[in-house]
Design an enzyme around this catalytic site. Structure first.
Site, mmCIF file in Angstrom:
data_model
loop_
_atom_site.group_PDB
_atom_site.id
_atom_site.type_symbol
_atom_site.label_atom_id
_atom_site.label_comp_id
_atom_site.label_asym_id
_atom_site.label_seq_id
_atom_site.Cartn_x
_atom_site.Cartn_y
_atom_site.Cartn_z
ATOM 1 N N ARG A 1 0.858 -1.186 0.000
ATOM 2 C CA ARG A 1 0.000 0.000 0.000
ATOM 3 C C ARG A 1 0.886 1.225 0.000
ATOM 4 O O ARG A 1 1.701 1.391 0.902
ATOM 5 C CB ARG A 1 -0.921 0.015 1.217
ATOM 6 C CG ARG A 1 -2.158 0.915 1.039
ATOM 7 C CD ARG A 1 -2.936 1.085 2.341
ATOM 8 N NE ARG A 1 -2.123 1.782 3.293
ATOM 9 C CZ ARG A 1 -1.991 1.442 4.584
ATOM 10 N NH1 ARG A 1 -2.645 0.433 5.096
ATOM 11 N NH2 ARG A 1 -1.195 2.132 5.388
ATOM 12 N N GLU B 1 5.087 6.856 2.412
ATOM 13 C CA GLU B 1 5.891 5.630 2.431
ATOM 14 C C GLU B 1 5.139 4.565 1.653
ATOM 15 O O GLU B 1 3.963 4.733 1.315
ATOM 16 C CB GLU B 1 6.107 5.142 3.868
ATOM 17 C CG GLU B 1 4.810 4.734 4.552
ATOM 18 C CD GLU B 1 4.999 3.746 5.705
ATOM 19 O OE1 GLU B 1 6.088 3.185 5.856
ATOM 20 O OE2 GLU B 1 4.023 3.521 6.439
ATOM 21 N N ASN C 1 4.146 0.522 2.105
ATOM 22 C CA ASN C 1 4.124 -0.580 3.069
ATOM 23 C C ASN C 1 4.149 -1.885 2.290
ATOM 24 O O ASN C 1 3.228 -2.164 1.534
ATOM 25 C CB ASN C 1 2.842 -0.526 3.897
ATOM 26 C CG ASN C 1 2.694 0.798 4.622
ATOM 27 O OD1 ASN C 1 3.324 1.012 5.652
ATOM 28 N ND2 ASN C 1 1.913 1.721 4.066
ATOM 29 N N SER D 1 -2.692 -2.944 5.974
ATOM 30 C CA SER D 1 -4.015 -3.321 6.473
ATOM 31 C C SER D 1 -5.125 -2.386 6.012
ATOM 32 O O SER D 1 -4.882 -1.421 5.296
ATOM 33 C CB SER D 1 -3.978 -3.406 7.995
ATOM 34 O OG SER D 1 -3.561 -2.178 8.525
ATOM 35 N N LYS E 1 12.505 2.341 5.360
ATOM 36 C CA LYS E 1 12.621 3.785 5.146
ATOM 37 C C LYS E 1 13.972 4.126 4.521
ATOM 38 O O LYS E 1 14.086 5.058 3.734
ATOM 39 C CB LYS E 1 12.442 4.518 6.482
ATOM 40 C CG LYS E 1 11.153 4.088 7.231
ATOM 41 C CD LYS E 1 10.108 5.106 7.200
ATOM 42 C CE LYS E 1 8.778 4.820 7.883
ATOM 43 N NZ LYS E 1 8.209 3.501 7.985
ATOM 44 N N LYS F 1 12.739 9.975 10.889
ATOM 45 C CA LYS F 1 12.107 8.647 10.888
ATOM 46 C C LYS F 1 13.100 7.528 11.169
ATOM 47 O O LYS F 1 14.075 7.372 10.444
ATOM 48 C CB LYS F 1 11.481 8.374 9.513
ATOM 49 C CG LYS F 1 10.375 9.335 9.117
ATOM 50 C CD LYS F 1 9.744 8.847 7.812
ATOM 51 C CE LYS F 1 8.432 9.537 7.553
ATOM 52 N NZ LYS F 1 7.712 8.898 6.444
ATOM 53 N N GLU G 1 7.923 0.454 11.538
ATOM 54 C CA GLU G 1 6.606 0.500 10.914
ATOM 55 C C GLU G 1 5.556 0.585 12.001
ATOM 56 O O GLU G 1 5.834 0.369 13.168
ATOM 57 C CB GLU G 1 6.372 -0.778 10.098
ATOM 58 C CG GLU G 1 7.402 -1.041 9.020
ATOM 59 C CD GLU G 1 7.380 0.009 7.941
ATOM 60 O OE1 GLU G 1 6.290 0.510 7.629
ATOM 61 O OE2 GLU G 1 8.451 0.358 7.424
ATOM 62 N N GLY G 2 4.334 0.883 11.585
ATOM 63 C CA GLY G 2 3.221 0.752 12.509
ATOM 64 C C GLY G 2 2.798 2.041 13.182
ATOM 65 O O GLY G 2 1.844 2.052 13.960
ATOM 66 N N ARG H 1 -7.513 7.597 5.130
ATOM 67 C CA ARG H 1 -7.513 7.711 6.597
ATOM 68 C C ARG H 1 -7.373 9.179 6.954
ATOM 69 O O ARG H 1 -6.638 9.917 6.298
ATOM 70 C CB ARG H 1 -6.332 6.941 7.186
ATOM 71 C CG ARG H 1 -6.465 5.448 7.073
ATOM 72 C CD ARG H 1 -5.181 4.765 7.494
ATOM 73 N NE ARG H 1 -4.077 5.170 6.659
ATOM 74 C CZ ARG H 1 -2.787 4.951 6.937
ATOM 75 N NH1 ARG H 1 -2.456 4.337 8.050
ATOM 76 N NH2 ARG H 1 -1.838 5.344 6.121
HETATM 77 P P1 ADP Z 1 4.901 4.073 9.712
HETATM 78 O O1 ADP Z 1 5.700 3.057 9.000
HETATM 79 O O2 ADP Z 1 5.150 4.101 11.169
HETATM 80 O O3 ADP Z 1 3.454 4.019 9.340
HETATM 81 P P2 ADP Z 1 4.997 6.534 8.190
HETATM 82 O O4 ADP Z 1 6.126 6.944 7.347
HETATM 83 O O5 ADP Z 1 3.786 6.082 7.471
HETATM 84 O O6 ADP Z 1 5.527 5.444 9.211
HETATM 85 O O7 ADP Z 1 4.619 7.727 9.155
HETATM 86 C C1 ADP Z 1 3.563 7.625 10.103
HETATM 87 C C2 ADP Z 1 2.667 8.822 10.005
HETATM 88 O O8 ADP Z 1 3.423 10.024 10.207
HETATM 89 C C3 ADP Z 1 2.023 8.994 8.643
HETATM 90 O O9 ADP Z 1 0.828 8.274 8.556
HETATM 91 C C4 ADP Z 1 1.831 10.490 8.558
HETATM 92 O O10 ADP Z 1 0.633 10.861 9.217
HETATM 93 C C5 ADP Z 1 2.990 11.044 9.349
HETATM 94 N N1 ADP Z 1 4.097 11.404 8.430
HETATM 95 C C6 ADP Z 1 5.060 10.584 7.973
HETATM 96 N N2 ADP Z 1 5.894 11.209 7.123
HETATM 97 C C7 ADP Z 1 5.452 12.475 7.048
HETATM 98 C C8 ADP Z 1 5.892 13.635 6.336
HETATM 99 N N3 ADP Z 1 6.973 13.590 5.546
HETATM 100 N N4 ADP Z 1 5.190 14.782 6.488
HETATM 101 C C9 ADP Z 1 4.111 14.833 7.304
HETATM 102 N N5 ADP Z 1 3.642 13.784 7.994
HETATM 103 C C10 ADP Z 1 4.299 12.610 7.883
HETATM 104 MG MG MG Z 2 2.608 4.477 7.532
#
Ligand code: ADP
Ligand code: MG
Length: 474
Positions: free
Chosen positions: A125, A144, A146, A151, A305, A364, A368-369, A450
Site C-alpha cells: 500500500r 511511504e 508498506n 491493512s 525507510k 524517521k 513501521e506501525g 484515513r
Molecule cells: P509508519 O511506518 O510508522 O506508518 P509513516 O512513514 O507512514 O511510518 O509515518 C507515520 C505517520 O506520520 C504517517 O501516517 C503520517 O501521518 C505522518 N508522516 C510521515 N511522514 C510524514 C511527512 N513527511 N510529512 C508529514 N507527515 C508525515
Molecule cells: Mg505508515
C-alpha cells in the site's frame, strides 16, 4: 481544497442524527473491530473509528495515485530481486539497527541456500498526502510504501456504503451517488488466489500469519472470506504455532499440522516486538520454504525507510527500472525530499539544517506501525544528541508534508461528538504475482483514505489516531 459540507457542518441537530445513523450503518456493513478490553474474542465488538463525512480529495491527484501504482509494484519487485542494491543500501543501517540486521541475515541465509520459492506475491500500500504548495495548489507526495501487512483493505471496502447513507440523511443524495465503489479485499484475494493456483497443489492451504492480539481480525476476515468463496482453504496461525508445528520436507514444502501450505500471508512480523527467539526461528523456517510468502523477506526489506530514502537519489530509479523512463518519471513526481543521515559531509550538513529548522522535517527510524517519527522540538533535541554518533544512521530525514486541513467529525466509541480540524492520507493497494521472471499479475486493487485531527503528527487507525474515511472527489 473545497469544503463540500460547509453548509451542514455546524447544523448540530442534523449532525447528531447523522452520527447515530452512521454508527448503526457501520455496524450493519461490518466496519468492525474487537475491543481493547477483549482483543481476542468476538463476543463484544465495536465499530472501527471513522469520519462522519467523506473528505474532499482532488480527483487529479487521486487518478495520479492510481496511475503510478503498477510502477511502484514493478519497483518493489525489482528491488527485492536486486541483492547488491539491498546489501549496499542497508549496509549502514544494519550496523546500528538490530531489527533490520536480523531480517537482513535471514535474507542472506536464504539467498545462500538458494531460493526454494518460485512464485512471488506482493501486496503493498503506497500512502500519500496532499502537500499544499506556497500557491495553494495541492501535490501528491508519497509518505511511504508498506510492503508487509498493509491493512484496512477489508474494512475500507465497507465505508463507502456508510458514508453514502450519511449523505442521504443530510439531504445530499446526489453527492452520495458520486461516491466510488471500492473493494481492495477482493483485489488482494485475487492475488493470493493466483499465487495459490500457481503453487499448484489443490489440497494446499493459505496461511494467514496473525498476531497474538487480534483486534483487527474483521479486516482480515474480509480477505479470508473472498478466498473461501473461491474454495480456497484458509488457516490462521501465529509464529508460535509455526515454531511448534511447522516443518519442511525434503523439497522444502511447508507443512502445518500435516497440511501443506501454498501461501503465507503475513499480517504480523513487521516490528521488533513481534519477535522472540522462537519467532525468529519460525520466520526463518517460513522463508526457507517453497511456500509463496507475501511478502518474502527481500520484499519486506524493500519497504524500509532507508531504501525509500536511497530511491530518491538521482539515477537510482533509472538503474532499478532500466528502459522505463515514463514509469520512473511518474514515481519520482510523488517523492518528497528525503535525506540520508549516514556519517559524512552530506549527513552532517542536513543534520545541521534540520536542527536549525526542525519544522521543515520529519525524523524517521526504521520502524513501521506508526508512532515512531519525531517532529519539531523533539526532533531537534534527539538529532542534537546523536548528530556526531553512528546512531544517527538508524534514522532518515524527510521533508514535512503540509496538507490543507478540513473540518470533520471523528466517530469513536465512547467519545463525544465534536468537530475537528483534520488532514487525510490516501493509500493505494497494489497487488502483483511473479512466476520466475514473468509478471503474471500487476494491479492497483483499491484505495484507503484515513483521516486524523491535525494535532496528531503521527499514527494510523490501528494506533488509535487516524480513522477510516471515504474520498469524495472534487
Ligand atoms: P509508519 O511506518 O510508522 O506508518 P509513516 O512513514 O507512514 O511510518 O509515518 C507515520 C505517520 O506520520 C504517517 O501516517 C503520517 O501521518 C505522518 N508522516 C510521515 N511522514 C510524514 C511527512 N513527511 N510529512 C508529514 N507527515 C508525515
Ligand atoms: Mg505508515
Amino acid at each position: 481544497m473545497a469544503a463540500p459540507w460547509a453548509d451542514v457542518l455546524r447544523n448540530e441537530p442534523a449532525i447528531q442524527e447523522a452520527a447515530s445513523v452512521a454508527v448503526d450503518a457501520a455496524l450493519l456493513e461490518g466496519v468492525l473491530m474487537r475491543t481493547a478490553g477483549e482483543p481476542n474474542a468476538s463476543d463484544v465488538v465495536n465499530y472501527a473509528p471513522f469520519t462522519l463525512l467523506p473528505s474532499a480529495v482532488p480527483s487529479a491527484l487521486f487518478e495520479q495515485a492510481y496511475a503510478v501504482q503498477q510502477d511502484f509494484n514493478l519497483l518493489v519487485d525489482a528491488i527485492s530481486q536486486n541483492k547488491e542494491f539491498l546489501e549496499h543500501t542497508l549496509a549502514s543501517t544494519i550496523k546500528v539497527d538490530d531489527f533490520t540486521a536480523r531480517l537482513f541475515r535471514i535474507h542472506m541465509q536464504v539467498m545462500e541456500e538458494g531460493l526454494a520459492q518460485s512464485v512471488f506475491l506482493g501486496i503493498n500500500r503506497s500512502d500519500y498526502m496532499f502537500d499544499c504548495g506556497v500557491d495553494g495548489t495541492p501535490a501528491l507526495k508519497q509518505i511511504e510504501i508498506n510492503t508487509i501487512a498493509a491493512s484496512f483493505g477489508g474494512l475500507t471496502s465497507r465505508t463507502a456504503a456508510v458514508h453514502g447513507r450519511v449523505l442521504k440523511v443530510l439531504g445530499k443524495s446526489k453527492e452520495a451517488s458520486h461516491l466510488l465503489p471500492n473493494n481492495p479485499s477482493k483485489g488482494l484475494a485475487l492475488g493470493i488466489a493466483k499465487a495459490w493456483e500457481l503453487y499448484g497443489s489443490q489440497s494446499a492451504v493459505v496461511m494467514f500469519l496473525v498476531e497474538e492480539i487480534q483486534r483487527n481480525i474483521f479486516d482480515q476476515r474480509c480477505v479470508e472470506n473472498e478466498l473461501w468463496n473461491r474454495n480456497i482453504r484458509v488457516i490462521r496461525k501465529r509464529f508460535r504455532d509455526v515454531f511448534e508445528k511447522g516443518s519442511l520436507d525434503d523439497a522444502k514444502r511447508l507443512y502445518m499440522d500435516g497440511q501443506e501450505v501454498a501461501v503465507v500471508y503475513y499480517r504480523e512480523g513487521y516490528v521488533p516486538t513481534n519477535y522472540d527467539q522462537q519467532n525468529w526461528e519460525a520466520r526463518l523456517l517460513l522463508e526457507r520454504s517453497r511456500a509463496v510468502k507475501c511478502p518474502d523477506i527481500a520484499t519486506q526489506l524493500a519497504g524500509t525507510k532507508k531504501v525509500q530514502q536511497e530511491l530518491s537519489r538521482p539515477g537510482t530509479l533509472e538503474r532499478l527500472l532500466p528502459g522505463r523512463a515514463e514509469a520512473v518519471a511518474r514515481i519520482r513526481a510523488t517523492f518528497a525530499g528525503l535525506y540520508s543521515l549516514d556519517m559524512g559531509e552530506e549527513g552532517d550538513k542536513i543534520a545541521a539544517t534540520a536542527i536549525a529548522d526542525p519544522d521543515r522535517f520529519v525524523l524517521k527510524p526504521q520502524r513501521e506501525g506508526g508512532g515512531n517519527n519525531l517532529y519539531g522540538e523533539e526532533l531537534r533535541q534527539v538529532l542534537e544528541k546523536i548528530r556526531d554518533s553512528p546512531e544517527r544512521t538508524s534514522y532518515i530525514l524527510m521533508d514535512k508534508i503540509k496538507p490543507q486541513p478540513a473540518m470533520n467529525y471523528l466517530l469513536r466509541a465512547h467519545s463525544p461528538l465534536q468537530v475537528s480540524e483534520c488532514i487525510s492520507e490516501l493509500g493505494i493497494f497494489g497487488v502483483y504475482v511473479r512466476q520466475g521472471k514473468e509478471m503474471v499479475m500487476n494491479e492497483a486493487a483499491g484505495h484507503l483514505l484515513r483521516t486524523k485531527a491535525i494535532e496528531h503528527a503521527d499514527g494510523g487507525v490501528a494506533a488509535g489516531v487516524a480513522v477510516l474515511d471515504t474520498p469524495y472527489l472534487v
